[in-house]
Design an enzyme around this catalytic site. Structure first.
Site, PDB file in Angstrom:
ATOM      1  N   GLU A   1       0.726  -1.214  -0.119  1.00 20.14           N
ATOM      2  CA  GLU A   1      -0.041   0.013   0.134  1.00 20.14           C
ATOM      3  C   GLU A   1       0.862   1.299  -0.042  1.00 20.14           C
ATOM      4  O   GLU A   1       1.701   1.378   0.723  1.00 20.14           O
ATOM      5  CB  GLU A   1      -0.998  -0.040   1.249  1.00 20.14           C
ATOM      6  CG  GLU A   1      -1.890   1.168   1.231  1.00 20.14           C
ATOM      7  CD  GLU A   1      -2.869   1.128   2.390  1.00 20.14           C
ATOM      8  OE1 GLU A   1      -3.136   0.131   3.014  1.00 20.14           O
ATOM      9  OE2 GLU A   1      -3.261   2.257   2.765  1.00 20.14           O
TER      10      GLU A   1
ATOM     11  N   LYS B   1      -6.857  -0.817  11.653  1.00 19.64           N
ATOM     12  CA  LYS B   1      -6.421  -1.216  10.316  1.00 19.64           C
ATOM     13  C   LYS B   1      -5.201  -0.391  10.033  1.00 19.64           C
ATOM     14  O   LYS B   1      -4.212  -1.028   9.510  1.00 19.64           O
ATOM     15  CB  LYS B   1      -7.517  -1.105   9.023  1.00 19.64           C
ATOM     16  CG  LYS B   1      -7.023  -1.703   7.711  1.00 19.64           C
ATOM     17  CD  LYS B   1      -6.398  -0.684   6.859  1.00 19.64           C
ATOM     18  CE  LYS B   1      -6.126  -1.243   5.593  1.00 19.64           C
ATOM     19  NZ  LYS B   1      -5.032  -0.455   4.838  1.00 19.64           N
TER      20      LYS B   1
ATOM     21  N   ASP C   1       4.009 -14.754  11.245  1.00 21.04           N
ATOM     22  CA  ASP C   1       2.655 -15.369  10.688  1.00 21.04           C
ATOM     23  C   ASP C   1       1.648 -13.785  10.803  1.00 21.04           C
ATOM     24  O   ASP C   1       1.129 -13.873  12.084  1.00 21.04           O
ATOM     25  CB  ASP C   1       2.228 -16.578  11.340  1.00 21.04           C
ATOM     26  CG  ASP C   1       0.830 -16.997  10.993  1.00 21.04           C
ATOM     27  OD1 ASP C   1       0.107 -16.231  10.333  1.00 21.04           O
ATOM     28  OD2 ASP C   1       0.602 -18.355  11.355  1.00 21.04           O
TER      29      ASP C   1
ATOM     30  N   HIS D   1      -1.703  10.312  -0.044  1.00 23.83           N
ATOM     31  CA  HIS D   1      -1.925   9.039  -0.529  1.00 23.83           C
ATOM     32  C   HIS D   1      -1.980   9.501  -2.148  1.00 23.83           C
ATOM     33  O   HIS D   1      -1.466   8.383  -2.826  1.00 23.83           O
ATOM     34  CB  HIS D   1      -3.338   8.744   0.085  1.00 23.83           C
ATOM     35  CG  HIS D   1      -3.610   7.449  -0.317  1.00 23.83           C
ATOM     36  ND1 HIS D   1      -2.924   6.335   0.432  1.00 23.83           N
ATOM     37  CD2 HIS D   1      -4.367   6.766  -1.074  1.00 23.83           C
ATOM     38  CE1 HIS D   1      -3.565   5.138  -0.095  1.00 23.83           C
ATOM     39  NE2 HIS D   1      -4.423   5.326  -1.001  1.00 23.83           N
TER      40      HIS D   1
HETATM   41  C1  MEV Z   1      -5.469   3.485   5.348  1.00 26.88           C
HETATM   42  O1  MEV Z   1      -4.735   2.296   4.907  1.00 26.88           O
HETATM   43  C2  MEV Z   1      -5.355   3.410   6.857  1.00 26.88           C
HETATM   44  C3  MEV Z   1      -6.147   4.604   7.357  1.00 26.88           C
HETATM   45  O2  MEV Z   1      -7.448   4.682   6.903  1.00 26.88           O
HETATM   46  C4  MEV Z   1      -5.890   4.690   8.903  1.00 26.88           C
HETATM   47  C5  MEV Z   1      -6.971   5.411   9.602  1.00 26.88           C
HETATM   48  O3  MEV Z   1      -7.946   6.000   9.121  1.00 26.88           O
HETATM   49  O4  MEV Z   1      -6.714   5.860  10.884  1.00 26.88           O
HETATM   50  C6  MEV Z   1      -5.609   5.828   6.967  1.00 26.88           C
END
Ligand code: MEV
Length: 438
Positions: free
Chosen positions: A85, A278, A294, A391
């Site tokens: 990513e 995430k 793992d 991003h």
């Molecule tokens: C993207 O991979 C992760 C984010 O969405 C985490 C977050 O929102 O804190 C930027």
């Protein structure tokens, strides 16, 4: 066309690819070539990868990068990360640099105990089972003496076996809850081998035991397996600095309050917590993968921990105390730096070299730090510029590569989007214009 095949695993790699080509890829002849393009030129290295798992046809590459400028417990580190990513590594590096100038990350392993269970059924008198267990426990321990010899030499082994009555949850359900110390190994094979032996010994001893009469001997082992939920194999990482250091004058306070509110939202709102966590896992998984550990086990365990109080919540927390901003994470995580893929995969070995050959405990600390850094960077962007700005800059490169742009086209387009909003369609439009003008 035969879609069911027997003995597939026994075919050679070429035969497997031929079967695949004829069965599923008739309309994409280049797909077979692509599989072969990803074979390693060094056949010995390819064989190594072939043998990691079954039915290997090719290799699936992930970018392997580093986030430099980390300071963890006073030690300078570049953290290797395997992740596809865009922005993840850049974000980690940015947070690392900021905190390097503000005291660095502090991390501490709070425990290293791993667990597993022999899940079994028993329908007799619970008091008799307790007596049988007390009588049999030394025999269970003795039954694994050979299996644990090497682990004991390294300071690990079986810590304890307890009998757990789970009949309140499920009729006739009991467990042997077994705890282990596996030192620098993740220990999955070691733990599972011990557990299966405990299961076998338990059933055998039940048959022979005088504690039970008739029917009660029908103690039946259902399964023996480690748990990837390791709440006592856990680590804490933190950063702190005066609130003023988070920005100029008033800005630092505004930023800190907004940051705290963002963390509180993730603490109380599960939908936000999932995305928040995430982002944390972006950092943790990348380190776990790069070091040959793992990531599925780590993911499952950490998310279970995030929901341990009955509601899914944030893995990170923040507070301001006496003018100091504190930000921390606590996670359960079982990692190894010896054995398994960590020792077999040449790039995992390189990752561990980059990290100055950490112990498993140090790697736990590094993974937690990577997660905290990732979260700091994500929340920082979210409450200031938004994440799309950074991003999309990275995403622009992906779009340009997908479109097979020349380096000249790339430079023109990058220049153009310094002052325009990046969207997929806008990039395609500009590229078309350039190509039409040529
Ligand atoms: C993207 O991979 C992760 C984010 O969405 C985490 C977050 O929102 O804190 C930027």
């Amino acid at each position: 066309m035969a879609y069911t095949i027997s003995g597939f695993s026994k075919l050679s790699k070429q035969e497997k690819i031929d079967w695949l080509g004829q069965t599923y890829l008739q309309n994409s002849p280049s797909a077979v070539q692509t599989l072969q393009n990803y074979w390693h030129a060094d056949s010995k290295l390819q064989k190594l990868h072939d043998e990691f798992t079954e039915n290997t046809l090719s290799n699936f590459y992930l970018p392997f990068g580093i986030a430099p400028n980390f300071r963890v417990n006073g030690k300078n580190l570049a953290i290797p990360m395997a992740v596809e990513e865009s922005s993840v590594i850049a974000a980690a590096g940015k947070a690392a640099k900021f905190w390097n100038a503000h005291g660095g990350f502090k991390a501490e392993v709070l425990g290293t105990t791993k667990i597993g269970h022999v899940h079994f059924s028993y329908s007799g008198d619970p008091e008799k089972l307790k007596r049988f267990f007390e009588e049999t426990k030394p025999k269970l321990m003795a039954s694994v003496s050979e299996i644990i010899r090497n682990m004991e030499k390294r300071g690990g082994g079986v810590l304890d076996i307890e009998l757990k009555d789970k009949t309140g949850k499920l009729a006739n359900y009991y467990q042997l809850l077994c705890s282990f110390e596996t030192k620098d190994a993740m220990g999955a094979n070691f733990i599972n081998t011990c557990l299966e032996q405990f299961g076998t010994t338990l059933e055998k001893e039940a048959q022979a035991s005088k504690c039970f009469s008739g029917e009660e001997k029908n103690l039946q082992v259902i399964m023996s397996i480690l748990s990837n939920y390791v709440p006592d194999c856990h680590v804490r990482a933190e950063v702190s600095c005066p609130v003023e250091d988070l920005g100029n004058n008033e800005d630092g306070h505004i930023f800190a309050e907004k940051f705290l509110q963002a963390i509180r939202i993730a603490e109380v709102e599960p939908s936000r917590a999932v995305t928040h966590n995430k982002g944390i896992m972006n950092g943790i998984d990348a380190v776990v993968l790069a070091t040959g550990n793992d990531f599925r086990a780590v993911e499952a365990g950490i998310h279970a921990f995030a929901a341990k109080d009955g509601r899914y919540t944030s893995l990170t927390h923040a507070e301001i105390k006496e003018g100091i901003f504190h930000f921390w994470i606590e996670i359960p995580i079982a990692l190894g730096t010896v054995g398994g893929l960590t020792s077999l995969h040449p790039l995992a070995q390189v990752a561990l070299e980059i990290l100055q050959k950490p112990s498993a405990k140090e790697l736990m600390e590094i993974a937690a730090v990577a997660g905290l850094a990732q979260n700091f960077a994500a929340v920082h962007s979210l409450i200031t510029t938004g994440i799309q700005k950074g991003h999309m800059k990275m995403h622009l490169m992906n779009i340009l590569n997908q479109q097979h742009t020349t380096s000249e086209e790339k430079s023109l387009i990058i220049e153009h989007f310094k002052t325009h909003t990046i969207t997929h369609s806008a990039v395609i439009d500009v590229l078309q214009k350039i190509r039409n003008a040529e």
